[in-house]
Motif scaffolding. Structure first.
Motif, PDB file in Angstrom:
ATOM      1  N   LEU A 124      37.430  58.635  76.237  1.00  0.00           N
ATOM      2  CA  LEU A 124      37.051  59.941  76.768  1.00  0.00           C
ATOM      3  C   LEU A 124      38.219  60.924  76.728  1.00  0.00           C
ATOM      4  O   LEU A 124      38.084  62.049  76.244  1.00  0.00           O
ATOM      5  N   VAL A 125      39.363  60.519  77.238  1.00  0.00           N
ATOM      6  CA  VAL A 125      40.557  61.368  77.248  1.00  0.00           C
ATOM      7  C   VAL A 125      41.724  60.519  76.755  1.00  0.00           C
ATOM      8  O   VAL A 125      42.122  59.553  77.422  1.00  0.00           O
ATOM      9  N   ASN A 126      42.260  60.892  75.610  1.00  0.00           N
ATOM     10  CA  ASN A 126      43.374  60.129  75.056  1.00  0.00           C
ATOM     11  C   ASN A 126      44.007  60.942  73.927  1.00  0.00           C
ATOM     12  O   ASN A 126      43.309  61.569  73.120  1.00  0.00           O
ATOM     13  N   GLU A 127      45.317  60.937  73.894  1.00  0.00           N
ATOM     14  CA  GLU A 127      46.068  61.563  72.814  1.00  0.00           C
ATOM     15  C   GLU A 127      47.202  60.614  72.421  1.00  0.00           C
ATOM     16  O   GLU A 127      48.178  60.474  73.150  1.00  0.00           O
ATOM     17  N   ARG A 128      47.057  59.983  71.284  1.00  0.00           N
ATOM     18  CA  ARG A 128      48.080  59.064  70.800  1.00  0.00           C
ATOM     19  C   ARG A 128      48.415  59.434  69.350  1.00  0.00           C
ATOM     20  O   ARG A 128      47.531  59.560  68.515  1.00  0.00           O
ATOM     21  N   THR A 129      49.709  59.592  69.086  1.00  0.00           N
ATOM     22  CA  THR A 129      50.171  60.021  67.769  1.00  0.00           C
ATOM     23  C   THR A 129      51.263  59.079  67.302  1.00  0.00           C
ATOM     24  O   THR A 129      52.216  58.803  68.042  1.00  0.00           O
ATOM     25  N   LEU A 130      51.110  58.600  66.083  1.00  0.00           N
ATOM     26  CA  LEU A 130      52.125  57.779  65.437  1.00  0.00           C
ATOM     27  C   LEU A 130      52.773  58.649  64.363  1.00  0.00           C
ATOM     28  O   LEU A 130      52.149  58.968  63.350  1.00  0.00           O
ATOM     29  N   PHE A 131      54.027  59.030  64.622  1.00  0.00           N
ATOM     30  CA  PHE A 131      54.724  60.021  63.794  1.00  0.00           C
ATOM     31  C   PHE A 131      55.969  59.402  63.172  1.00  0.00           C
ATOM     32  O   PHE A 131      56.735  58.711  63.851  1.00  0.00           O
ATOM     33  N   VAL A 132      56.146  59.626  61.886  1.00  0.00           N
ATOM     34  CA  VAL A 132      57.333  59.173  61.164  1.00  0.00           C
ATOM     35  C   VAL A 132      58.203  60.398  60.903  1.00  0.00           C
ATOM     36  O   VAL A 132      57.816  61.292  60.140  1.00  0.00           O
ATOM     37  N   GLY A 133      59.360  60.435  61.561  1.00  0.00           N
ATOM     38  CA  GLY A 133      60.246  61.586  61.446  1.00  0.00           C
ATOM     39  C   GLY A 133      61.496  61.259  60.651  1.00  0.00           C
ATOM     40  O   GLY A 133      62.115  60.205  60.841  1.00  0.00           O
ATOM     41  N   ALA A 134      61.865  62.159  59.766  1.00  0.00           N
ATOM     42  CA  ALA A 134      63.086  62.021  58.958  1.00  0.00           C
ATOM     43  C   ALA A 134      63.949  63.248  59.191  1.00  0.00           C
ATOM     44  O   ALA A 134      63.464  64.381  59.141  1.00  0.00           O
ATOM     45  N   GLY A 135      65.231  63.007  59.462  1.00  0.00           N
ATOM     46  CA  GLY A 135      66.130  64.123  59.736  1.00  0.00           C
ATOM     47  C   GLY A 135      67.567  63.761  59.409  1.00  0.00           C
ATOM     48  O   GLY A 135      67.900  62.603  59.122  1.00  0.00           O
TER      49      GLY A 135
END
Length: 254
Positions: A124-135
């Motif tokens: 119902l309520v969920n925010e999940r993000t799998l992010f690959v960051g390069a810097g």
């Protein structure tokens, strides 16, 4: 004689032979198909071949004319078009830099960030993000912070001692071309909210967290020590080319 005349008359058993006049008359008359005989099939097939040949010649002629450039190009009326309505860049400030970038570290981090609510199911309520960051992070020495008396030359002019400020780490530069969202989960109410009015800065929290992780990794990677060593080698090579036999480079406490 009468008997011979009767014999020369055509009968049912002996029909009369066709003469030149009768053959000419028959050739001028149109032929009629006999009842029960199949109709000739060469006419419609031959007409179809003529139509196909004419269509092929028309297509070849059209392609030839288009190749010569006499006709405009045929374009897809529903082709995708991109319109750039961006404003021209605005120069805000200019800074004079006196940094010597002595080392640079490239990092990659995987951020798994989830925002939900207590006692509410994830569907119902969920925010999940799998992010690959390069810097990347730069380590530099700011020559503008060299104080007076930091350069001491020996009396004979054969040696010199230089005291430099400690190397510093620059701001983490997140490479958006190499960074991407690997997976994303959103609840039903979150998806409805996106349809009504999505948040354009929804991924900002993920970007900030990736930059913080990369900055922490750069501090523990020994990037400052590599910058000290590279700066020392650069100054030793430069000053020895000017005639100094001994060059001593030290760093102040950060």
């Amino acid at each position: 004689m009468a008997r011979d005349a009767e014999i020369n008359e055509p009968t049912r058993e002996f029909p009369g032979y066709p003469t030149a006049d009768t053959l000419k008359t028959r050739s001028e008359e149109p032929l009629e198909p006999t009842p029960g005989s199949p109709a000739p099939s060469g006419g419609p097939a031959r007409g179809l071949l003529w139509v196909l040949g004419a269509a092929a010649l028309a297509v070849v002629a059209l392609l030839g004319v288009q190749a010569t450039g006499l006709l405009p190009d045929f374009r897809n009326p529903f082709a995708k078009e991109q319109t750039d309505r961006s404003q021209p860049p605005l120069l805000q400030s200019i800074q004079d830099l006196s940094r010597y970038v002595a080392a640079e570290g490239n990092f990659q981090v995987v951020v798994d960030l989830q925002n939900d609510r207590n006692n509410v199911p994830d569907w119902l309520v969920n925010e999940r993000t799998l992010f690959v960051g390069a810097g990347s992070v730069e380590a530099y020495v700011d020559f503008a912070k060299i104080s007076e008396g930091a350069i001491v030359e020996s009396a004979d002019g054969k040696s010199v001692e230089i005291k430099l400020p400690a190397p510093q780490l620059g701001k983490t530069n997140l490479d958006l071309e190499k960074s991407y969202v690997f997976a994303e989960e959103r609840g039903l109410l979150n998806r409805v909210g996106d349809l009504v009015g999505g948040d354009p800065n929804r991924q900002q929290q993920v970007y900030q967290l990736a930059e913080e992780r990369i900055t922490t990794a750069a501090r523990d990677s020994g990037l400052n020590q590599r910058a000290e060593e590279n700066t020392r080698k650069m100054l030793e090579g430069l000053l020895r080319s000017l005639g100094y036999e001994k060059v001593t480079v030290t760093y102040t406490a950060p």
